[in-house]
Design a protein around this motif. Structure first.
Motif, short mmCIF file in Angstrom:
data_model
loop_
_atom_site.label_atom_id
_atom_site.label_comp_id
_atom_site.label_asym_id
_atom_site.label_seq_id
_atom_site.Cartn_x
_atom_site.Cartn_y
_atom_site.Cartn_z
N ALA A 407 -6.32 -0.03 -0.89
CA ALA A 407 -6.83 -1.40 -0.91
C ALA A 407 -5.85 -2.35 -0.24
CB ALA A 407 -7.10 -1.86 -2.34
N GLY A 408 -6.36 -3.17 0.68
CA GLY A 408 -5.58 -4.26 1.24
C GLY A 408 -5.61 -5.45 0.30
N VAL A 409 -4.48 -6.16 0.20
CA VAL A 409 -4.34 -7.27 -0.73
C VAL A 409 -3.86 -8.49 0.05
CG1 VAL A 409 -3.27 -8.08 -2.86
CG2 VAL A 409 -3.75 -5.63 -2.55
N THR A 410 -4.57 -9.61 -0.10
CA THR A 410 -4.21 -10.84 0.59
C THR A 410 -3.40 -11.75 -0.32
OG1 THR A 410 -6.26 -10.73 1.87
CG2 THR A 410 -5.09 -12.83 1.88
N GLY A 411 -2.27 -12.23 0.17
CA GLY A 411 -1.45 -13.17 -0.58
C GLY A 411 -1.74 -14.60 -0.18
N SER A 412 -1.40 -15.55 -1.05
CA SER A 412 -1.60 -16.97 -0.76
C SER A 412 -0.43 -17.76 -1.30
CB SER A 412 -2.91 -17.46 -1.38
OG SER A 412 -2.96 -17.17 -2.76
N VAL A 413 -0.02 -18.77 -0.56
CA VAL A 413 1.10 -19.63 -0.93
C VAL A 413 0.56 -21.00 -1.29
CG1 VAL A 413 3.27 -20.66 -0.17
CG2 VAL A 413 2.63 -18.37 0.61
N GLY A 414 0.85 -21.46 -2.51
CA GLY A 414 0.40 -22.78 -2.92
C GLY A 414 -0.99 -22.82 -3.49
N TYR A 415 -1.64 -21.69 -3.62
CA TYR A 415 -2.98 -21.62 -4.22
C TYR A 415 -2.84 -21.75 -5.73
CZ TYR A 415 -7.74 -19.72 -4.84
OH TYR A 415 -9.06 -19.54 -5.17
N PHE A 416 -3.91 -22.25 -6.40
CA PHE A 416 -3.80 -22.47 -7.84
C PHE A 416 -3.59 -21.17 -8.62
CE2 PHE A 416 -8.37 -21.66 -7.50
CZ PHE A 416 -8.61 -20.85 -8.59
N ALA A 417 -4.01 -20.04 -8.03
CA ALA A 417 -3.74 -18.74 -8.63
C ALA A 417 -2.89 -17.96 -7.63
CB ALA A 417 -5.03 -18.00 -8.94
N GLU A 444 5.40 -21.17 6.92
CA GLU A 444 4.29 -22.13 6.91
C GLU A 444 2.93 -21.45 6.78
OE1 GLU A 444 4.62 -24.58 10.33
OE2 GLU A 444 6.43 -25.61 9.62
N ALA A 445 2.90 -20.24 6.25
CA ALA A 445 1.62 -19.54 6.09
C ALA A 445 1.00 -19.87 4.74
CB ALA A 445 1.81 -18.04 6.21
N PHE A 446 -0.31 -20.04 4.71
CA PHE A 446 -1.05 -20.13 3.46
C PHE A 446 -1.48 -18.73 3.03
CE2 PHE A 446 -5.43 -20.42 1.63
CZ PHE A 446 -5.03 -20.74 0.35
N LEU A 447 -2.04 -17.95 3.98
CA LEU A 447 -2.45 -16.58 3.71
C LEU A 447 -1.53 -15.60 4.41
CD1 LEU A 447 -6.34 -16.82 4.19
CD2 LEU A 447 -5.06 -16.91 2.04
N TYR A 448 -1.33 -14.44 3.80
CA TYR A 448 -0.54 -13.39 4.42
C TYR A 448 -0.94 -12.05 3.77
CZ TYR A 448 2.46 -13.39 0.24
OH TYR A 448 2.94 -13.30 -1.04
N GLY A 449 -0.47 -10.97 4.37
CA GLY A 449 -0.80 -9.66 3.82
C GLY A 449 -1.89 -8.97 4.59
N CYS A 450 -2.78 -8.30 3.87
CA CYS A 450 -3.74 -7.38 4.49
C CYS A 450 -5.17 -7.70 4.04
CB CYS A 450 -3.38 -5.95 4.14
SG CYS A 450 -4.46 -4.71 4.87
N PRO A 451 -5.83 -8.67 4.68
CA PRO A 451 -7.20 -9.01 4.28
C PRO A 451 -8.25 -8.01 4.72
CG PRO A 451 -6.57 -10.34 6.16
CD PRO A 451 -5.34 -9.56 5.76
N GLY A 452 -7.93 -7.15 5.71
CA GLY A 452 -8.93 -6.27 6.29
C GLY A 452 -9.02 -4.88 5.71
N GLY A 453 -8.04 -4.48 4.89
CA GLY A 453 -8.07 -3.14 4.36
C GLY A 453 -7.64 -2.11 5.39
N GLY A 454 -7.83 -0.84 5.06
CA GLY A 454 -7.35 0.22 5.93
C GLY A 454 -8.39 1.28 6.21
N VAL A 455 -7.97 2.28 6.99
CA VAL A 455 -8.82 3.41 7.31
C VAL A 455 -7.97 4.67 7.20
CG1 VAL A 455 -8.35 3.21 9.80
CG2 VAL A 455 -10.40 4.40 9.03
N THR A 456 -8.54 5.73 6.64
CA THR A 456 -7.81 7.00 6.53
C THR A 456 -8.26 7.94 7.63
OG1 THR A 456 -9.45 7.95 5.01
CG2 THR A 456 -7.62 6.74 4.03
N GLU A 457 -7.29 8.70 8.13
CA GLU A 457 -7.55 9.71 9.15
C GLU A 457 -6.45 10.75 9.05
OE1 GLU A 457 -9.47 11.59 12.51
OE2 GLU A 457 -10.12 10.10 11.05
N GLY A 458 -6.82 12.01 8.77
CA GLY A 458 -5.81 13.03 8.61
C GLY A 458 -4.94 12.76 7.39
N GLU A 459 -3.64 12.82 7.58
CA GLU A 459 -2.70 12.64 6.47
C GLU A 459 -2.16 11.22 6.37
OE1 GLU A 459 -2.07 14.95 4.16
OE2 GLU A 459 -3.65 16.05 5.21
N ARG A 460 -2.79 10.28 7.08
CA ARG A 460 -2.28 8.91 7.08
C ARG A 460 -3.37 7.91 6.75
NH1 ARG A 460 -0.09 10.97 11.98
NH2 ARG A 460 2.17 11.38 11.84
#
Length: 475
Positions: A407-417, A444-460
């Motif tokens: 699972a990709g997880v998106t971070g936020s700076v200054g958000y109420f949660a 100066e980012a509000f959002l950061y991290g991985c909003p798009g998620g990932g894809v598996t292929e082989g061992e990665r």
């Protein structure tokens, strides 16, 4: 609530002071809600705690009384009256649902738990910087990892080394996952075109401009919270030589994969930001006009539509005659594919459902926003089997391989949660955290991290981040 309750006779400011708790119920679902109400500088203020919604001491909100005598506690809570036992009687406005609210005095309100991430980080095989932020999952296959970014670049990398094989620039940002189909890659861009590129060298085979034209997207994300969260576009879906994709101004297009010729167009009143889901000869998709649609796959004619009441930016998960879709109505809804009639609904307690579900056996894995949890749910009822807090917004469709859910997880700076950007691996059977990578916000980012998620292929597993990096991680 009856109209007589709205007069709130005998309910004054002092009646509201203190800590309060009540049970919200929707069908057989329940959630406990807490309010802390105090007086600051001559004004009543409140803090809301709703653990199932991932909300802790949210506030302060000014407590106000309207002309009808109804006290407004915050965005959600309303108090109409006080009964002889000192209970506060009212309603909790969960988007389009007014849930009965009966509050009683309590001594304490639960604090926010401190999560301990007592797990190791995984082995990173390679990291490659691309031209812009990555908002959607890569495609992987034929020895390549292929990703679009918000600068408009498509980058193809060798999956074992990360060495760049080729690049192709479109005319605007890319906020959708590219689709790999045999020897060709299909990508939709904010310039209004769908591109067909040769996988081997990135040479353009054709491009087709959709009727919506150039995408008018807020340029403030990821730097500023603009409230609209307009970060996603429809990704191409291919079935038997036909490509289906949502466009900039609303609607779904069907294109011939050989030529790019438009076969038909279905018009909606809002933009289709998620992908279409295929259920035999029916396509099901959500729309920002607050509806879920089903149309004929061959002709584009409408089968049915269902009013959700809020924007739908996720992709339905289709299984055994059900289309299960989350929305900004803070709920997960299962609709009959043939008729569009609701089969069940599960509230996520004020938390938007941006994530698309992935079906595995008799379960579906799906994330949610403010509640910051990955869940395993039963397909026939929506009941939660397990849930895992991951520390940030889960907007993307999880990836499943064997006994692992990614699972990709998106971070936020200054958000109420406040949320933390990350990428995580969870055991599919138990919900236990296997490993987790955490990211730091850029300046100066509000959002950061991985909003798009990932894809598996082989061992990665492969994924991108908003700071413009693509990772290859050992599964």
């Amino acid at each position: 609530m009856s109209g007589s309750n709205l007069r709130a006779e005998g309910l004054d400011r002092s009646s509201l002071l203190g800590n309060w708790s009540g049970i919200l119920a929707f069908g057989d679902q329940q959630a406990e809600v807490f309010y802390e109400i105090d007086e600051e500088e001559g004004k009543l203020v409140s803090w809301l705690t709703l653990e199932k919604g991932g909300l802790y001491a949210m506030g302060p909100s000014v407590v106000e009384r309207d002309e009808a005598g109804v006290w407004k506690l915050d965005w959600f809570g309303r108090v109409y009256s006080v009964d002889g036992n000192g209970q506060l009687i009212g309603a909790f406005q969960h988007y389009d649902k007014a849930l009965e609210l009966v509050l009683e005095k309590v001594d304490t309100v639960p604090p926010k738990p401190k999560e301990k991430w007592a797990v190791d980080e995984p082995r990173v095989d390679w990291v490659v910087e691309v031209a812009g932020g990555v908002w959607a999952a890569p495609a992987a296959g034929q020895g390549l990892v292929l990703v679009g970014d918000d600068s408009g670049m498509v980058t193809a990398m060798h999956d074992d080394t990360g060495n760049v094989a080729w690049r192709f620039r479109t005319g605007a940002g890319i906020y959708a996952s590219p689709k790999l189909d045999e020897d060709f890659l299909y990508a939709s861009s904010d310039d209004g075109y769908v591109y067909c590129l040769a996988v081997g060298d990135g040479v353009e085979r054709w491009r087709t401009r959709l009727g919506g034209g150039f995408m008018e997207r807020s340029a403030r994300l990821p730097r500023v919270d603009d409230g609209a969260y307009d970060y996603r576009s429809s990704s191409p879906v291919i079935v038997e030589g036909t490509l289906f994709v949502g466009g900039a101004k609303g609607g779904v297009w069907a294109l011939d994969t050989e030529t790019g010729e438009v076969l038909w167009e279905f018009v909606t009143e809002g933009r289709v930001s998620g992908d279409v889901a295929v259920a035999g000869d029916v396509l099901v998709f959500g729309c920002r006009d607050g509806r879920v649609y089903a149309i004929d796959r061959n002709s584009g004619s409408e089968r049915w539509r269902h009013e959700v009441g809020a924007e739908v930016v996720s992709t339905p998960a289709v299984h055994d005659g059900l289309a299960i879709v989350g929305s900004r109505n803070a709920s997960l809804l299962a609709l009959d594919v043939e008729t569009g009639q609701p089969r069940w609904e599960s509230l996520t307690w004020t938390s938007w459902v941006e994530s698309s579900g992935v079906v595995s056996g008799e379960r579906m894995f799906i994330g949610s926003s403010d509640v910051a949890k990955l869940c395993a749910r039963k397909l026939d009822t929506g009941e939660i089997g397990w849930e895992r807090f991951l520390g940030g917004s889960l907007w993307a469709k999880p990836a499943v391989a064997g006994r692992r859910v990614y699972a990709g997880v998106t971070g936020s700076v200054g958000y109420f949660a406040p949320h933390v950007g990350a990428f995580a691996c969870v055991d599919a059977e138990s919900g236990e955290l296997v490993w987790r990578m955490e990211f730091e916000p850029t300046e100066e980012a509000f959002l950061y991290g991985c909003p798009g998620g990932g894809v598996t292929e082989g061992e990665r597993v492969y994924f991108g981040t908003l700071d413009g990096r693509v990772f290859a991680v050992k599964r």
